[in-house]
Design an enzyme around this catalytic site. Structure first.
Site, short mmCIF file in Angstrom:
data_model
loop_
_atom_site.label_atom_id
_atom_site.label_comp_id
_atom_site.label_asym_id
_atom_site.label_seq_id
_atom_site.Cartn_x
_atom_site.Cartn_y
_atom_site.Cartn_z
N GLY A 11 0.84 -1.21 0.00
CA GLY A 11 0.00 0.00 0.00
C GLY A 11 0.87 1.25 0.00
N ALA A 22 15.48 11.00 -1.36
CA ALA A 22 16.70 10.93 -0.55
C ALA A 22 17.64 9.85 -1.07
CB ALA A 22 16.34 10.67 0.91
N VAL A 24 17.92 8.89 -4.18
CA VAL A 24 18.52 9.39 -5.42
C VAL A 24 19.60 10.43 -5.11
CG1 VAL A 24 18.07 10.69 -7.55
CG2 VAL A 24 16.48 8.90 -6.82
N ARG A 72 0.73 -4.83 -5.60
CA ARG A 72 0.75 -6.07 -4.83
C ARG A 72 0.94 -7.17 -5.86
NH1 ARG A 72 -2.91 -3.37 -0.99
NH2 ARG A 72 -1.58 -2.96 0.80
N ASP A 103 6.04 -4.93 5.97
CA ASP A 103 6.80 -6.14 6.29
C ASP A 103 6.67 -7.22 5.21
OD1 ASP A 103 4.18 -6.47 7.00
OD2 ASP A 103 4.57 -7.32 8.97
N SER A 105 6.67 -6.58 2.02
CA SER A 105 7.68 -6.18 1.05
C SER A 105 9.09 -6.53 1.53
CB SER A 105 7.60 -4.67 0.80
OG SER A 105 6.31 -4.33 0.37
N THR A 125 4.50 2.51 5.37
CA THR A 125 3.09 2.08 5.45
C THR A 125 2.37 2.97 6.46
OG1 THR A 125 1.57 0.37 6.27
CG2 THR A 125 3.83 0.21 7.02
N ASP A 127 0.13 2.06 8.32
CA ASP A 127 -0.38 1.25 9.43
C ASP A 127 0.50 1.29 10.69
OD1 ASP A 127 -2.35 0.52 7.66
OD2 ASP A 127 -1.35 -1.33 7.05
N ASP A 129 2.77 -0.75 11.54
CA ASP A 129 2.66 -2.09 12.12
C ASP A 129 3.90 -2.95 11.96
OD1 ASP A 129 2.53 -2.37 9.39
OD2 ASP A 129 0.80 -3.72 9.39
N MET A 169 -8.26 3.33 9.00
CA MET A 169 -7.48 2.20 8.48
C MET A 169 -6.47 1.69 9.51
SD MET A 169 -6.63 2.83 4.47
CE MET A 169 -7.72 2.17 3.21
N GLY A 170 -5.64 0.77 9.07
CA GLY A 170 -4.60 0.21 9.95
C GLY A 170 -4.43 -1.28 9.78
N ARG A 171 -5.22 -1.86 8.89
CA ARG A 171 -5.24 -3.31 8.67
C ARG A 171 -5.46 -4.02 10.01
NH1 ARG A 171 -3.20 -6.13 3.93
NH2 ARG A 171 -2.12 -4.24 3.34
N GLY A 185 -10.01 13.53 21.13
CA GLY A 185 -10.77 13.48 22.39
C GLY A 185 -11.95 12.53 22.28
N ILE A 251 -8.78 7.98 1.72
CA ILE A 251 -8.41 9.40 1.90
C ILE A 251 -7.20 9.48 2.84
CG2 ILE A 251 -10.04 9.76 3.80
CD1 ILE A 251 -10.48 12.57 2.85
P1 ADP Z 1 3.20 -4.64 2.74
O1 ADP Z 1 4.56 -4.59 2.16
O2 ADP Z 1 2.58 -3.30 2.85
O3 ADP Z 1 3.15 -5.47 4.01
P2 ADP Z 1 2.05 -6.86 1.26
O4 ADP Z 1 2.03 -7.81 2.42
O5 ADP Z 1 0.85 -6.82 0.35
O6 ADP Z 1 2.24 -5.35 1.69
O7 ADP Z 1 3.36 -7.20 0.39
C1 ADP Z 1 3.68 -6.41 -0.73
C2 ADP Z 1 4.35 -7.27 -1.76
O8 ADP Z 1 5.58 -7.78 -1.23
C3 ADP Z 1 3.57 -8.50 -2.18
O9 ADP Z 1 2.55 -8.22 -3.11
C4 ADP Z 1 4.68 -9.34 -2.80
O10 ADP Z 1 5.02 -8.82 -4.07
C5 ADP Z 1 5.84 -9.06 -1.83
N1 ADP Z 1 5.92 -10.07 -0.77
C6 ADP Z 1 5.12 -10.18 0.31
N2 ADP Z 1 5.49 -11.23 1.08
C7 ADP Z 1 6.54 -11.80 0.47
C8 ADP Z 1 7.38 -12.92 0.76
N3 ADP Z 1 7.18 -13.69 1.84
N4 ADP Z 1 8.36 -13.22 -0.11
C9 ADP Z 1 8.56 -12.49 -1.22
N5 ADP Z 1 7.83 -11.40 -1.54
C10 ADP Z 1 6.83 -11.06 -0.73
O1 F6P Z 2 -1.54 -1.25 4.43
C1 F6P Z 2 -2.11 0.00 4.14
C2 F6P Z 2 -3.59 -0.14 3.96
O2 F6P Z 2 -4.12 1.15 3.63
C3 F6P Z 2 -4.35 -0.70 5.17
O3 F6P Z 2 -4.56 0.25 6.19
C4 F6P Z 2 -5.62 -1.19 4.51
O4 F6P Z 2 -6.18 -2.27 5.23
C5 F6P Z 2 -5.14 -1.67 3.16
O5 F6P Z 2 -3.88 -1.03 2.91
C6 F6P Z 2 -6.08 -1.35 2.03
O6 F6P Z 2 -5.57 -1.93 0.89
P1 F6P Z 2 -6.07 -1.60 -0.58
O7 F6P Z 2 -5.51 -0.26 -0.95
O8 F6P Z 2 -5.52 -2.71 -1.40
O9 F6P Z 2 -7.57 -1.55 -0.53
#
Ligand code: ADP
Ligand code: F6P
Length: 324
Positions: A11, A22, A24, A72, A103, A105, A125, A127, A129, A169-171, A185, A251
């Protein structure tokens, strides 16, 4: 090292462009060529690269989104795709990669490192997280956007003496809900990390009204429930209240990054280049107590969990905890 590349994945988040800029500028400072990879890991596998110049990036420090686009691409979990990516990088004589994302990615960065290609992660991200780091690029901006929207909602809520449930949001993480909720508040903050009791939520709102509030706010993290379902359940318990629900949705991922997001993105972007040049790999950057920190991808992602700021959550609970 003569050439490196940078990509954004998962995302998008405000401040990703500041991090790319930065990378670049620091690359150029060290005499490197920096290639941008379009569309995250999909572009990496397809060899969709372009040389980035100062004019491509300098004005983007203030813009949301990502100039490299994001994607993704679950197929990147397959080894064959990872090997294709390394072939594409090798064909261009690119020797190191900066991955800006969450994480998931970083899992891709780790896979490349394990196959012998040096990669370093930067947490991007909204989130917040990611284990280890107290801060991810985009979080501060997302909270700021959410708060601005909540403040606007509270104007109309006050005029009509309504209760608003605002879904943020926040997953699976409650960070945005906690920070936006405390800053607004809120009467109640509902997060995935803490179980809630609907009777208790209704009680808090009623106490607030009887104490003199002319509107009520409940901030709901998306990882708990949809706002529609939550409002349904809430109304059953509080038939006397005029209740509305709103989901702020995407948004929260847009708009100009805050100063904090730009500064930390710049710090981490520049440091990632220094670390690649030192021969480091399989790591990601973060911020702990306002300072740069370095984490091993395997060790940290496997052994540590992201923790929300329970102290802030508890503070909000305490501030709205009174007898009827
Ligand atoms: P985020 O990076 O925000 O946590 P995702 O979990 O959707 O988002 O991961 C983003 C992309 O990273 C995935 O669509 C995929 O291309 C790659 N990815 C995710 N997990 C793995 C993994 N275990 N090994 C290799 N690539 C991964
Ligand atoms: O990881 C960022 C995030 O915006 C989350 O907060 C949310 O759950 C998700 O991505 C939404 O994903 P998408 O843009 O694929 O609907």
């Amino acid at each position: 090292m003569k050439r490196i590349a940078v990509l954004t994945s998962g995302g998008d988040a405000q401040g990703m462009n500041a991090a790319i800029r930065a990378v670049v500028e620091q690359g150029l400072h060290h005499g490197l060529e920096v290639y941008g990879v379009n569309d995250g890991y999909r572009g990496l596998v397809e060899g969709d690269f372009r040389l980035l110049t100062v004019s491509d990036v300098h004005h983007r420090i203030k813009t949301g989104g990502t100039l490299l686009h994001s994607a993704r691409f679950p197929e990147f979990k397959e080894r064959i795709q990872q090997e294709r990516a390394i072939d594409q990088l090798s064909k261009q004589n690119i020797e190191g990669l900066v991955v800006i994302g969450g994480d998931g990615s970083f899992g891709g960065a780790l896979a490349l490192t394990k196959l012998g290609f040096p990669a370093i992660g930067i947490p991007g991200t909204i989130d917040n997280d990611i284990p280890g780091t107290e801060y991810t690029i985009g979080f501060d901006s997302a909270v700021t956007v959410a708060l601005d929207a909540i403040d606007k909602i509270s104007d109309t809520a006050s005029s009509h003496e309504r209760t608003f449930v605002v879904e943020v949001m926040g997953r699976h993480a409650g960070d945005i809900a906690i920070w936006a909720g405390v800053a607004a508040g809120a009467d109640a903050i509902i997060i995935p990390e803490e179980p809630y009791d609907m009777d208790e939520v209704v009680h808090r709102v009623r106490v607030g009204r009887r104490s003199g509030k002319d509107y009520s706010l409940i901030i709901l993290a998306e990882g708990v429930d949809s706002v529609e379902d939550f409002v349904e359940k809430y109304k059953e318990k509080a038939p006397e209240q005029d209740v509305r629900g709103v989901a702020l949705s995407h948004i929260q991922r847009g708009g100009s990054p805050t100063a904090r997001d730009r500064v930390f993105a710049t710090l981490m972007g520049a440091k990632s280049v220094d670390l690649l040049m030192e021969g480091q790999q399989g790591i990601y950057l973060g911020i702990v107590q306002e300072q740069l920190a370095i984490f091993d991808i395997v060790e940290t992602l496997e052994k540590r969990e992201h923790r929300v700021r329970e102290d802030l959550f508890n503070l909000n609970q305490a501030l709205t905890d009174r007898e009827l």
